[in-house]
Design a protein around this motif. Sequence first.
Motif, PDB file in Angstrom:
ATOM      1  N   ARG A  89       0.827  -1.213   0.000  1.00  0.00           N
ATOM      2  CA  ARG A  89       0.000   0.000   0.000  1.00  0.00           C
ATOM      3  C   ARG A  89       0.855   1.254   0.000  1.00  0.00           C
ATOM      4  NH1 ARG A  89      -3.405  -2.896   3.674  1.00  0.00           N
ATOM      5  NH2 ARG A  89      -2.356  -1.871   5.428  1.00  0.00           N
ATOM      6  N   MET A  90       2.011   1.182   0.681  1.00  0.00           N
ATOM      7  CA  MET A  90       2.907   2.344   0.731  1.00  0.00           C
ATOM      8  C   MET A  90       3.414   2.718  -0.649  1.00  0.00           C
ATOM      9  SD  MET A  90       5.056   1.334   4.160  1.00  0.00           S
ATOM     10  CE  MET A  90       6.355   2.524   3.804  1.00  0.00           C
ATOM     11  N   SER A  91       3.545   1.716  -1.516  1.00  0.00           N
ATOM     12  CA  SER A  91       4.097   1.972  -2.847  1.00  0.00           C
ATOM     13  C   SER A  91       3.029   2.290  -3.887  1.00  0.00           C
ATOM     14  CB  SER A  91       4.908   0.752  -3.312  1.00  0.00           C
ATOM     15  OG  SER A  91       4.065  -0.381  -3.458  1.00  0.00           O
ATOM     16  N   ARG A  92       1.751   2.188  -3.487  1.00  0.00           N
ATOM     17  CA  ARG A  92       0.669   2.469  -4.430  1.00  0.00           C
ATOM     18  C   ARG A  92       0.065   3.830  -4.156  1.00  0.00           C
ATOM     19  NH1 ARG A  92      -1.281  -3.050  -3.378  1.00  0.00           N
ATOM     20  NH2 ARG A  92      -2.898  -2.111  -2.072  1.00  0.00           N
ATOM     21  N   ARG A  93      -0.637   4.332  -5.150  1.00  0.00           N
ATOM     22  CA  ARG A  93      -1.372   5.578  -4.984  1.00  0.00           C
ATOM     23  C   ARG A  93      -2.518   5.349  -4.009  1.00  0.00           C
ATOM     24  NH1 ARG A  93      -4.148   8.846 -10.031  1.00  0.00           N
ATOM     25  NH2 ARG A  93      -4.603  10.793  -8.912  1.00  0.00           N
ATOM     26  N   PRO A  94      -2.691   6.224  -2.991  1.00  0.00           N
ATOM     27  CA  PRO A  94      -3.763   6.017  -2.020  1.00  0.00           C
ATOM     28  C   PRO A  94      -5.138   6.000  -2.702  1.00  0.00           C
ATOM     29  CG  PRO A  94      -2.247   7.729  -1.269  1.00  0.00           C
ATOM     30  CD  PRO A  94      -1.888   7.427  -2.693  1.00  0.00           C
ATOM     31  N   VAL A  95      -5.985   5.053  -2.286  1.00  0.00           N
ATOM     32  CA  VAL A  95      -7.336   4.923  -2.824  1.00  0.00           C
ATOM     33  C   VAL A  95      -8.328   5.049  -1.671  1.00  0.00           C
ATOM     34  CG1 VAL A  95      -8.990   3.396  -3.969  1.00  0.00           C
ATOM     35  CG2 VAL A  95      -6.617   3.477  -4.756  1.00  0.00           C
ATOM     36  N   VAL A  96      -9.349   5.880  -1.848  1.00  0.00           N
ATOM     37  CA  VAL A  96     -10.418   6.030  -0.861  1.00  0.00           C
ATOM     38  C   VAL A  96     -11.713   5.547  -1.494  1.00  0.00           C
ATOM     39  CG1 VAL A  96     -11.689   7.613   0.623  1.00  0.00           C
ATOM     40  CG2 VAL A  96      -9.269   8.011   0.176  1.00  0.00           C
ATOM     41  N   ARG A  97     -12.404   4.623  -0.822  1.00  0.00           N
ATOM     42  CA  ARG A  97     -13.670   4.081  -1.331  1.00  0.00           C
ATOM     43  C   ARG A  97     -14.831   4.816  -0.669  1.00  0.00           C
ATOM     44  NH1 ARG A  97     -12.292  -1.676   0.754  1.00  0.00           N
ATOM     45  NH2 ARG A  97     -11.590  -0.239   2.375  1.00  0.00           N
ATOM     46  N   LEU A  98     -15.667   5.438  -1.498  1.00  0.00           N
ATOM     47  CA  LEU A  98     -16.840   6.163  -1.007  1.00  0.00           C
ATOM     48  C   LEU A  98     -18.090   5.388  -1.400  1.00  0.00           C
ATOM     49  CD1 LEU A  98     -18.268   8.706   0.165  1.00  0.00           C
ATOM     50  CD2 LEU A  98     -18.180   9.657  -2.153  1.00  0.00           C
ATOM     51  N   PHE A  99     -18.843   4.920  -0.410  1.00  0.00           N
ATOM     52  CA  PHE A  99     -20.074   4.182  -0.650  1.00  0.00           C
ATOM     53  C   PHE A  99     -21.258   5.122  -0.468  1.00  0.00           C
ATOM     54  CE2 PHE A  99     -23.585   1.477   0.991  1.00  0.00           C
ATOM     55  CZ  PHE A  99     -23.773   0.709  -0.152  1.00  0.00           C
ATOM     56  N   THR A 100     -22.146   5.182  -1.481  1.00  0.00           N
ATOM     57  CA  THR A 100     -23.275   6.101  -1.406  1.00  0.00           C
ATOM     58  C   THR A 100     -24.356   5.648  -2.375  1.00  0.00           C
ATOM     59  OG1 THR A 100     -23.893   8.450  -1.475  1.00  0.00           O
ATOM     60  CG2 THR A 100     -22.333   7.678  -3.151  1.00  0.00           C
ATOM     61  N   ASP A 101     -25.416   6.446  -2.526  1.00  0.00           N
ATOM     62  CA  ASP A 101     -26.450   6.106  -3.496  1.00  0.00           C
ATOM     63  C   ASP A 101     -26.204   6.865  -4.798  1.00  0.00           C
ATOM     64  OD1 ASP A 101     -27.516   8.726  -3.203  1.00  0.00           O
ATOM     65  OD2 ASP A 101     -28.875   8.090  -1.626  1.00  0.00           O
ATOM     66  N   TYR A 102     -26.967   6.477  -5.829  1.00  0.00           N
ATOM     67  CA  TYR A 102     -26.764   7.087  -7.143  1.00  0.00           C
ATOM     68  C   TYR A 102     -27.033   8.584  -7.127  1.00  0.00           C
ATOM     69  CZ  TYR A 102     -26.318   2.519  -9.419  1.00  0.00           C
ATOM     70  OH  TYR A 102     -25.884   1.288  -9.813  1.00  0.00           O
ATOM     71  N   GLY A 103     -28.004   9.019  -6.325  1.00  0.00           N
ATOM     72  CA  GLY A 103     -28.337  10.443  -6.297  1.00  0.00           C
ATOM     73  C   GLY A 103     -27.180  11.290  -5.825  1.00  0.00           C
ATOM     74  N   PHE A 104     -26.610  10.941  -4.674  1.00  0.00           N
ATOM     75  CA  PHE A 104     -25.492  11.728  -4.146  1.00  0.00           C
ATOM     76  C   PHE A 104     -24.274  11.602  -5.045  1.00  0.00           C
ATOM     77  CE2 PHE A 104     -21.780  12.546  -1.514  1.00  0.00           C
ATOM     78  CZ  PHE A 104     -22.149  13.702  -0.838  1.00  0.00           C
ATOM     79  N   ALA A 105     -24.034  10.377  -5.554  1.00  0.00           N
ATOM     80  CA  ALA A 105     -22.872  10.172  -6.424  1.00  0.00           C
ATOM     81  C   ALA A 105     -22.965  11.031  -7.676  1.00  0.00           C
ATOM     82  CB  ALA A 105     -22.756   8.695  -6.796  1.00  0.00           C
ATOM     83  N   SER A 106     -24.136  11.030  -8.321  1.00  0.00           N
ATOM     84  CA  SER A 106     -24.290  11.710  -9.609  1.00  0.00           C
ATOM     85  C   SER A 106     -24.376  13.221  -9.482  1.00  0.00           C
ATOM     86  CB  SER A 106     -25.546  11.187 -10.322  1.00  0.00           C
ATOM     87  OG  SER A 106     -25.463   9.799 -10.538  1.00  0.00           O
ATOM     88  N   PHE A 107     -25.153  13.690  -8.492  1.00  0.00           N
ATOM     89  CA  PHE A 107     -25.480  15.119  -8.451  1.00  0.00           C
ATOM     90  C   PHE A 107     -24.632  15.927  -7.489  1.00  0.00           C
ATOM     91  CE2 PHE A 107     -29.330  13.087 -10.047  1.00  0.00           C
ATOM     92  CZ  PHE A 107     -29.542  13.840 -11.199  1.00  0.00           C
ATOM     93  N   TRP A 108     -23.990  15.266  -6.529  1.00  0.00           N
ATOM     94  CA  TRP A 108     -23.149  16.050  -5.620  1.00  0.00           C
ATOM     95  C   TRP A 108     -21.683  15.698  -5.769  1.00  0.00           C
ATOM     96  CZ3 TRP A 108     -19.503  16.446  -1.925  1.00  0.00           C
ATOM     97  CH2 TRP A 108     -19.438  17.676  -1.226  1.00  0.00           C
ATOM     98  N   MET A 109     -21.351  14.399  -5.691  1.00  0.00           N
ATOM     99  CA  MET A 109     -19.941  14.022  -5.632  1.00  0.00           C
ATOM    100  C   MET A 109     -19.240  14.149  -6.971  1.00  0.00           C
ATOM    101  SD  MET A 109     -17.812  13.232  -3.291  1.00  0.00           S
ATOM    102  CE  MET A 109     -16.043  13.321  -3.637  1.00  0.00           C
TER     103      MET A 109
END
Length: 297
Positions: A89-109
């Motif tokens: 993990r130290m040698s890879r680009r940091p990845v953050v997983r965001l779990f949400t619904d389609y509405g928030f993902a599409s229109f806000w995030m």
Amino acid sequence: MAERLLDLGWVRIFEAVGRLGSLTAAAHELGLSQPAVSYTVRNLERQLGTPLLERGHRGSTLSPAGERLHRAASAAVAELDAGARAIRRMSRRPVVRLFTDYGFASFWMMPRVAQFRLVHPDTEVHIIASAAADPGTDEAEDVAVLFGTQSDFGAGATQLFEECVYPVCSPHFAARHGLTDDPRAIVGLPLLHLDSTPHPRWFVWSDWFAAMHVAREPGPGDLSLNTYGLVVQAAIADQGVALGWAGLIDGAIADGTLVAAGPALSRAESGYWMRPGREPSAPALDLIEWIIGDVRR
């Protein structure tokens, strides 16, 4: 004379033998031949001067000495594997997983991901969207943004938006039907429904009409869709009137793609909440801080 140290190349092999109870199964799991696994165990027994396996027709079981050694081997393998994962993990680009619904993902995030990357260019955000994300779902996320009431979330959750909805439609649809803020004006018009779950936790049209003290039965022109993105697209395409969620629909209202067509209905204890994962990483905490800051701005 110093005590002779064991050759540690056997650790993973012996851990697999003890866990699986079979030399053949251990060989298959590790991609080795059965004779090679058997030789490793016998060589280890010679070094220790005691049997480690009790061999039988149906496989092998650990002897008392073998059980003791297997506990040490299992702990060592787990610790070494955890260390290897951390190093990778130290040698890879940091990845953050965001779990949400389609509405928030599409229109806000999604409209704001580029802004986050400007501030944190080395962090990659993976958005895991579901049609009806449940506050009780135990997802393997770093950050979750979910819809529900305050009682659905623990003390570590932060409310981003309170639930506030109001009718919206395209400017052309509003002009054609002479819509104003009068709730009675949309009674006879086609309505667009979000139909993603049999037991919605959010306001639906029946809630809005009840709050406005207006009677309205489902009409033949009504349209039900299973994601909020489709509901909004149908409203933009002059297909009817939708319920717009404040916080999600703001951009379309601001640029004139949609217009408000009735009074708002809200409840403070309900809305979108942000919940950190069990052990959020530093990049996950950066995303949490950034989302909260953007909402407050």
